[in-house]
Design a protein around this motif. Sequence first.
Motif, PDB file in Angstrom:
ATOM      1  N   PRO A  74       0.815  -1.221   0.000  1.00 52.64           N
ATOM      2  CA  PRO A  74       0.000   0.000   0.000  1.00 52.64           C
ATOM      3  C   PRO A  74       0.850   1.273   0.000  1.00 52.64           C
ATOM      4  O   PRO A  74       1.928   1.308   0.583  1.00 52.64           O
ATOM      5  N   ALA A  75       0.342   2.294  -0.662  1.00 52.98           N
ATOM      6  CA  ALA A  75       1.025   3.587  -0.730  1.00 52.98           C
ATOM      7  C   ALA A  75       0.628   4.424   0.481  1.00 52.98           C
ATOM      8  O   ALA A  75      -0.120   5.382   0.376  1.00 52.98           O
ATOM      9  N   ASP A  76       1.152   4.044   1.630  1.00 55.19           N
ATOM     10  CA  ASP A  76       0.841   4.785   2.852  1.00 55.19           C
ATOM     11  C   ASP A  76       2.142   5.160   3.565  1.00 55.19           C
ATOM     12  O   ASP A  76       3.219   5.064   2.988  1.00 55.19           O
ATOM     13  N   ASP A  77       2.034   5.557   4.819  1.00 52.63           N
ATOM     14  CA  ASP A  77       3.208   6.076   5.529  1.00 52.63           C
ATOM     15  C   ASP A  77       4.004   5.025   6.299  1.00 52.63           C
ATOM     16  O   ASP A  77       4.841   5.358   7.114  1.00 52.63           O
ATOM     17  N   ARG A  78       3.802   3.739   6.027  1.00 55.79           N
ATOM     18  CA  ARG A  78       4.522   2.685   6.749  1.00 55.79           C
ATOM     19  C   ARG A  78       5.978   2.534   6.316  1.00 55.79           C
ATOM     20  O   ARG A  78       6.765   1.906   6.998  1.00 55.79           O
ATOM     21  N   TRP A  79       6.352   3.081   5.186  1.00 57.08           N
ATOM     22  CA  TRP A  79       7.660   2.833   4.593  1.00 57.08           C
ATOM     23  C   TRP A  79       8.726   3.762   5.152  1.00 57.08           C
ATOM     24  O   TRP A  79       8.502   4.956   5.318  1.00 57.08           O
ATOM     25  N   ARG A  80       9.904   3.231   5.428  1.00 52.88           N
ATOM     26  CA  ARG A  80      11.028   4.032   5.935  1.00 52.88           C
ATOM     27  C   ARG A  80      11.618   4.912   4.837  1.00 52.88           C
ATOM     28  O   ARG A  80      12.133   5.974   5.110  1.00 52.88           O
ATOM     29  N   HIS A  81      11.577   4.428   3.621  1.00 52.68           N
ATOM     30  CA  HIS A  81      12.061   5.199   2.469  1.00 52.68           C
ATOM     31  C   HIS A  81      10.976   6.230   2.148  1.00 52.68           C
ATOM     32  O   HIS A  81       9.922   5.872   1.634  1.00 52.68           O
ATOM     33  N   SER A  85       6.511  10.990  -3.622  1.00 52.84           N
ATOM     34  CA  SER A  85       5.082  10.959  -3.314  1.00 52.84           C
ATOM     35  C   SER A  85       4.814  10.143  -2.053  1.00 52.84           C
ATOM     36  O   SER A  85       5.596   9.256  -1.717  1.00 52.84           O
ATOM     37  N   PRO A  86       3.695  10.420  -1.373  1.00 53.32           N
ATOM     38  CA  PRO A  86       3.351   9.609  -0.201  1.00 53.32           C
ATOM     39  C   PRO A  86       3.307   8.115  -0.563  1.00 53.32           C
ATOM     40  O   PRO A  86       2.720   7.723  -1.568  1.00 53.32           O
ATOM     41  N   ASP A  91       7.402   1.627  -3.780  1.00 54.32           N
ATOM     42  CA  ASP A  91       7.900   1.483  -5.142  1.00 54.32           C
ATOM     43  C   ASP A  91       9.300   0.869  -5.154  1.00 54.32           C
ATOM     44  O   ASP A  91       9.662   0.155  -6.087  1.00 54.32           O
ATOM     45  N   HIS A  92      10.071   1.148  -4.100  1.00 49.38           N
ATOM     46  CA  HIS A  92      11.423   0.606  -4.006  1.00 49.38           C
ATOM     47  C   HIS A  92      11.418  -0.861  -3.568  1.00 49.38           C
ATOM     48  O   HIS A  92      12.435  -1.543  -3.710  1.00 49.38           O
TER      49      HIS A  92
END
Length: 139
Positions: A74-81, A85-86, A91-92
């Motif tokens: 999901p494209a949310d704020d869980r990612w450290r990178h 875009s939010p 994507d990485h």
Amino acid sequence: MSTFRTHTISVTTGSTETVADLTADCESYLREVANGGDGLLNVFVPHATAGIAILETGAGSDTDLLSALRDLLPADDRWRHRHGSPGHGRDHVLPAFVPPHATIPVIGGRLALGTWQSVCLVDTNRDNPDRQVRLSFLG
């Protein structure tokens, strides 16, 4: 004696998640370099946020793949990178699930794909609409 040929194509994916069919580009390239022979075509995307998939297109599978990737990544704020875009960090992670390459047998100068298979660029990165794809033929 084997020969190795390589060529880069540019693909514009736009500002939305995309599955772009590259099959016609691959076939066109093989008409130029394979000379009706046998070998291998490697398709490689030198980007950290895109992948190459072999799948059916046009019957909903491409849309289903993007939907599954949205559920899985999901494209949310869980990612450290976090630059871009939010949710860009997902994507990485994409290339771990959709690798940045595929190798397809070439028989008689043609892709040896199944009836419904296509070679596709999978790009969920809305921040980079311009992609390079390297086609390399060994035959």
